[in-house]
Design a protein around this motif. Structure first.
Motif, short mmCIF file in Angstrom:
data_model
loop_
_atom_site.label_atom_id
_atom_site.label_comp_id
_atom_site.label_asym_id
_atom_site.label_seq_id
_atom_site.Cartn_x
_atom_site.Cartn_y
_atom_site.Cartn_z
N VAL A 29 0.84 -1.21 0.00
CA VAL A 29 0.00 0.00 0.00
C VAL A 29 0.87 1.26 0.00
N MET A 30 1.98 1.23 0.71
CA MET A 30 2.86 2.40 0.72
C MET A 30 3.45 2.66 -0.67
N VAL A 31 3.86 1.63 -1.37
CA VAL A 31 4.39 1.80 -2.73
C VAL A 31 3.29 2.31 -3.66
N TRP A 32 2.11 1.71 -3.56
CA TRP A 32 0.96 2.13 -4.38
C TRP A 32 0.62 3.60 -4.08
N SER A 33 0.68 3.98 -2.83
CA SER A 33 0.38 5.36 -2.45
C SER A 33 1.43 6.32 -3.03
N TRP A 34 2.69 5.94 -2.93
CA TRP A 34 3.77 6.78 -3.47
C TRP A 34 3.58 6.99 -4.97
N LEU A 35 3.20 5.96 -5.68
CA LEU A 35 2.95 6.07 -7.12
C LEU A 35 1.84 7.09 -7.39
N ARG A 36 0.75 7.02 -6.64
CA ARG A 36 -0.37 7.95 -6.85
C ARG A 36 -0.03 9.36 -6.39
N LEU A 37 0.83 9.50 -5.40
CA LEU A 37 1.26 10.84 -4.99
C LEU A 37 2.10 11.49 -6.09
N ARG A 38 2.96 10.71 -6.71
CA ARG A 38 3.84 11.23 -7.76
C ARG A 38 3.12 11.41 -9.08
N THR A 39 2.14 10.54 -9.37
CA THR A 39 1.43 10.57 -10.65
C THR A 39 -0.07 10.35 -10.43
N PRO A 40 -0.77 11.37 -9.97
CA PRO A 40 -2.20 11.20 -9.67
C PRO A 40 -3.07 11.25 -10.93
N THR A 41 -3.05 10.18 -11.70
CA THR A 41 -3.80 10.15 -12.95
C THR A 41 -5.21 9.57 -12.75
N ALA A 42 -6.06 9.84 -13.73
CA ALA A 42 -7.42 9.29 -13.68
C ALA A 42 -7.38 7.76 -13.70
N ALA A 43 -6.50 7.19 -14.49
CA ALA A 43 -6.42 5.72 -14.57
C ALA A 43 -6.04 5.12 -13.22
N LEU A 44 -5.07 5.72 -12.53
CA LEU A 44 -4.69 5.20 -11.22
C LEU A 44 -5.83 5.39 -10.21
N GLY A 45 -6.55 6.49 -10.34
CA GLY A 45 -7.71 6.72 -9.47
C GLY A 45 -8.78 5.67 -9.66
N ARG A 46 -9.04 5.31 -10.90
CA ARG A 46 -10.04 4.27 -11.18
C ARG A 46 -9.58 2.92 -10.64
N HIS A 47 -8.31 2.61 -10.81
CA HIS A 47 -7.77 1.36 -10.26
C HIS A 47 -7.87 1.37 -8.73
N ASP A 48 -7.59 2.52 -8.15
CA ASP A 48 -7.65 2.61 -6.69
C ASP A 48 -9.09 2.44 -6.20
N ALA A 49 -10.05 2.94 -6.96
CA ALA A 49 -11.47 2.75 -6.58
C ALA A 49 -11.81 1.27 -6.51
N VAL A 50 -11.34 0.50 -7.48
CA VAL A 50 -11.60 -0.95 -7.48
C VAL A 50 -10.90 -1.61 -6.30
N THR A 51 -9.66 -1.22 -6.05
CA THR A 51 -8.91 -1.77 -4.92
C THR A 51 -9.63 -1.47 -3.61
N ARG A 52 -10.13 -0.26 -3.48
CA ARG A 52 -10.84 0.12 -2.25
C ARG A 52 -12.15 -0.65 -2.11
N LEU A 53 -12.80 -0.93 -3.21
CA LEU A 53 -14.01 -1.75 -3.15
C LEU A 53 -13.67 -3.14 -2.62
N LEU A 54 -12.57 -3.72 -3.10
CA LEU A 54 -12.13 -5.02 -2.60
C LEU A 54 -11.77 -4.95 -1.11
N PHE A 55 -10.98 -3.95 -0.73
CA PHE A 55 -10.61 -3.80 0.67
C PHE A 55 -11.86 -3.63 1.53
N SER A 56 -12.80 -2.82 1.06
CA SER A 56 -14.04 -2.58 1.81
C SER A 56 -14.84 -3.87 1.99
N THR A 57 -14.86 -4.69 0.95
CA THR A 57 -15.57 -5.96 1.04
C THR A 57 -14.99 -6.81 2.17
#
Length: 145
Positions: free
Chosen positions: A70-98
């Motif tokens: 999660v720390m590496v994934w977070s660092w990637l999104r901090l450095r490159t906050p793209t729409a594609a990474l945001g959409r992937h993160d939404a799916v990841t968060r849905l899985l984590f939430s489940t």
């Protein structure tokens, strides 16, 4: 339906990554994990729950590995906050939430809700529609050829 501008969406992706760093960093080393997990147990009890079960080294290994990813994934999104990474993160968060919801159903630990509610909120925010820019909109129109 209201939608985010691309710039607003990038800020949301960045903010969700910053949130992840703050929440996850304490679980990324054995030393900080021991302190953070102890505090989670105290919070769970303060909310009316039971003390959290003790972690054995093998359990802790999986928590540390997950926090590291999660720390590496977070660092990637901090450095490159793209729409594609945001959409992937939404799916990841849905899985984590489940899995958080499943754990809450299994344990009734109220501290789980402190993690579940923000996780769902970030998932919804990053799954929300984004306005297409003018060039992107034009590219989606059928050509008049």
């Amino acid at each position: 339906m209201p939608s985010f501008s691309p710039a607003q969406f990038r800020r949301i992706v960045w903010a969700s990554a910053a949130y992840d760093v703050v929440v996850t960093a304490p679980f990324a080393t054995p030393w900080t994990f021991a302190i953070a997990f102890g505090q989670l147990s105290v919070v769970n009890q303060a909310l009316g729950g039971q003390p959290l079960p003790a972690f054995e080294p093998m359990h802790q290994l999986f928590a540390l590995l997950m926090a590291s990813v999660v720390m590496v994934w977070s660092w990637l999104r901090l450095r490159t906050p793209t729409a594609a990474l945001g959409r992937h993160d939404a799916v990841t968060r849905l899985l984590f939430s489940t899995w958080m919801f499943w754990t809450w159903l299994q344990t009734g630990a109220p501290v789980m809700l402190l993690f579940l509610l923000p996780e769902i909120s970030w998932a919804v925010a990053q799954a929300w529609p984004v306005k297409l820019s003018a060039p992107a909109t034009a590219a989606l129109r059928p050509s008049a050829a």
